[in-house]
Enzyme design. Sequence first.
Site, mmCIF file in Angstrom:
data_model
loop_
_atom_site.group_PDB
_atom_site.id
_atom_site.type_symbol
_atom_site.label_atom_id
_atom_site.label_comp_id
_atom_site.label_asym_id
_atom_site.label_seq_id
_atom_site.Cartn_x
_atom_site.Cartn_y
_atom_site.Cartn_z
ATOM 1 C CG PHE A 127 -0.566 -39.389 17.500
ATOM 2 C CD1 PHE A 127 -1.712 -38.854 16.931
ATOM 3 C CD2 PHE A 127 0.422 -38.523 17.945
ATOM 4 C CE1 PHE A 127 -1.864 -37.483 16.776
ATOM 5 C CE2 PHE A 127 0.283 -37.144 17.797
ATOM 6 C CZ PHE A 127 -0.866 -36.627 17.211
ATOM 7 C CG LEU A 128 -0.157 -44.202 22.711
ATOM 8 C CD1 LEU A 128 -0.252 -44.516 24.202
ATOM 9 C CD2 LEU A 128 1.274 -44.317 22.219
ATOM 10 C CG ASN A 184 -7.728 -40.632 15.735
ATOM 11 O OD1 ASN A 184 -6.645 -41.087 15.348
ATOM 12 N ND2 ASN A 184 -8.160 -40.810 16.968
ATOM 13 N N GLY A 233 -13.925 -49.722 14.063
ATOM 14 C CA GLY A 233 -14.584 -49.696 15.376
ATOM 15 C C GLY A 233 -13.599 -49.154 16.382
ATOM 16 C CB CYS A 236 -9.752 -43.899 18.796
ATOM 17 S SG CYS A 236 -8.936 -44.524 20.262
HETATM 18 C C1 UGA Z 1 -6.465 -45.197 16.566
HETATM 19 C C2 UGA Z 1 -5.291 -44.511 15.857
HETATM 20 O O1 UGA Z 1 -4.721 -45.375 14.875
HETATM 21 C C3 UGA Z 1 -4.219 -44.092 16.846
HETATM 22 O O2 UGA Z 1 -3.183 -43.348 16.176
HETATM 23 C C4 UGA Z 1 -4.861 -43.204 17.920
HETATM 24 O O3 UGA Z 1 -3.918 -42.831 18.907
HETATM 25 C C5 UGA Z 1 -5.987 -43.975 18.585
HETATM 26 O O4 UGA Z 1 -6.957 -44.349 17.600
HETATM 27 C C6 UGA Z 1 -6.592 -43.049 19.627
HETATM 28 O O5 UGA Z 1 -7.187 -42.038 19.243
HETATM 29 O O6 UGA Z 1 -6.385 -43.268 20.823
HETATM 30 P P1 UGA Z 1 -6.947 -47.701 17.457
HETATM 31 O O7 UGA Z 1 -8.356 -47.256 17.642
HETATM 32 O O8 UGA Z 1 -6.276 -48.422 18.563
HETATM 33 O O9 UGA Z 1 -5.991 -46.426 17.114
HETATM 34 O O10 UGA Z 1 -6.948 -48.675 16.213
HETATM 35 P P2 UGA Z 1 -6.457 -48.756 14.706
HETATM 36 O O11 UGA Z 1 -5.415 -49.798 14.603
HETATM 37 O O12 UGA Z 1 -6.120 -47.430 14.137
HETATM 38 O O13 UGA Z 1 -7.780 -49.340 14.009
HETATM 39 C C7 UGA Z 1 -9.042 -48.692 14.124
HETATM 40 C C8 UGA Z 1 -10.107 -49.415 13.365
HETATM 41 O O14 UGA Z 1 -9.930 -49.261 11.967
HETATM 42 C C9 UGA Z 1 -10.158 -50.937 13.598
HETATM 43 O O15 UGA Z 1 -11.500 -51.331 13.767
HETATM 44 C C10 UGA Z 1 -9.585 -51.521 12.329
HETATM 45 O O16 UGA Z 1 -10.085 -52.800 12.054
HETATM 46 C C11 UGA Z 1 -10.055 -50.513 11.311
HETATM 47 N N1 UGA Z 1 -9.219 -50.473 10.076
HETATM 48 C C12 UGA Z 1 -7.944 -50.065 10.137
HETATM 49 C C13 UGA Z 1 -9.786 -50.816 8.856
HETATM 50 O O17 UGA Z 1 -10.983 -51.178 8.771
HETATM 51 N N2 UGA Z 1 -9.026 -50.750 7.738
HETATM 52 C C14 UGA Z 1 -7.730 -50.344 7.761
HETATM 53 O O18 UGA Z 1 -7.076 -50.290 6.685
HETATM 54 C C15 UGA Z 1 -7.160 -49.993 8.999
#
Ligand code: UGA
Length: 406
Positions: A127-128, A184, A233, A236
């Site tokens: 869940f990183l 996710n 984006g 994941c």
């Molecule tokens: C995500 C999950 O949060 C992790 O728990 C998981 O382990 C990981 O995928 C995976 O499957 O390996 P990650 O893709 O690194 O992590 O990024 P996040 O910080 O969760 O953000 C994902 C996207 O959502 C980004 O584009 C971010 O800008 C967007 N986002 C996030 C929003 O548009 N609004 C929000 O309130 C939060």
Amino acid sequence: MSKVAVIGAGYVGLTTAACLADLGNVVTVVDIDESKIARLKSNQVPFYEPGLLELVQRNANAERLSFTTSYLDAVPGAEYAIIAVSTPEGEGGEADPVPPLTGDMVSRVLKKRNTQHKASVVSNPEFLREGSAIQDFMHPDRVVVGSHDREAAEKVGKLYAPLDSPILVTPNIYTAEMVKYASNAFLATRISFINEIARISERVGADAKLVAEGMGLDKRIGPYYLDAGIGYGGSCFPKDVAALAAVAEGFDYHPELLHAVMDINRDQRMLVIDKLRECLDELPGRIIGLLGLAFKPNTDDMREAPSIDIAKVLLAAGAEVRAYDPAAIERSRMLVPEVDYLMDAYEVAEGADAIVLITEWNEFRQLDMARVQQLMRRPVIVDGRNIYDPETMRGLGFTYRGIGRE
Ligand code: UGA
């Protein structure tokens, strides 16, 4: 102390390997990419992840962490072999390998290669988050392990015993695999939900940022993943939601909600284009500056970054596009070479007709906005992440457009 082999030196594999080594295990990382392994051997990390370089160096120096391109060097003799390879989408959106049935596939491959093998296959989803991967590994909300062989699942759980986290052992492998995809997909759903609320808020004259704040104060809802913006984006969420939907379709179930989540996210990127059109009348010949390119801050990752689609649509419409990002310019240049890449935000502002805030890097929160306003040809700002205060921006003379707020 256990002997661990980690297969795959991406951000998940390398973070897991370095953290497990830091907990005292002896870890060997194997990757088929020779140049990646060569760089790691000379104490370099081939991508940007905060804190990882120091952790890799410290554990390599202590001889708890080593790197190889040979499976034979890494896997025989290891108690655990952790597979952490990338899972790109197939043409139909299905992950390669297919998510909630991946464990079965690994078992089949093992049997095919060696009918005598004694390995048990355990699902242990990670869940990183990129940008905070070490923190997430060392302070997990939960660890999930599942296998048809319960003893093996518990043994994998023991690797995490020093971390003081709940460890959920599921009685079969499919449940553990589903936890990952459901988590996710749920987070992606929250994002598409708040983006839909943002669209409605704009129409009724509400401020979606405050709406989210008001919702988030309810303990049953919580404040997380409710930032309206240009959509999710990364490597994941887009892939995992599509993969889960593809698996469901494979079992003749049409997952309506997951499809809506994907549709809203796809359209959300184009919202900034509509706002630019509205503020600039037309796009041909306009100079549009993008602040940020990476799919989120603190990473140089450009996979499924909304900036790619936004830049391409603006270029196709005849606009001139320039951009700055603290870490992702090199990767972006390979994907959209027609963009003019600049050295900082002020260069982007100089003579621009509009600026779009794409990625909420901290340095963009600290800009001298009065200076930005003066440098621009037309002071139009489309704040794709709602990081600026609308009143302050208008006070400075900007035409300001946020997401879900005017
Ligand atoms: C995500 C999950 O949060 C992790 O728990 C998981 O382990 C990981 O995928 C995976 O499957 O390996 P990650 O893709 O690194 O992590 O990024 P996040 O910080 O969760 O953000 C994902 C996207 O959502 C980004 O584009 C971010 O800008 C967007 N986002 C996030 C929003 O548009 N609004 C929000 O309130 C939060």
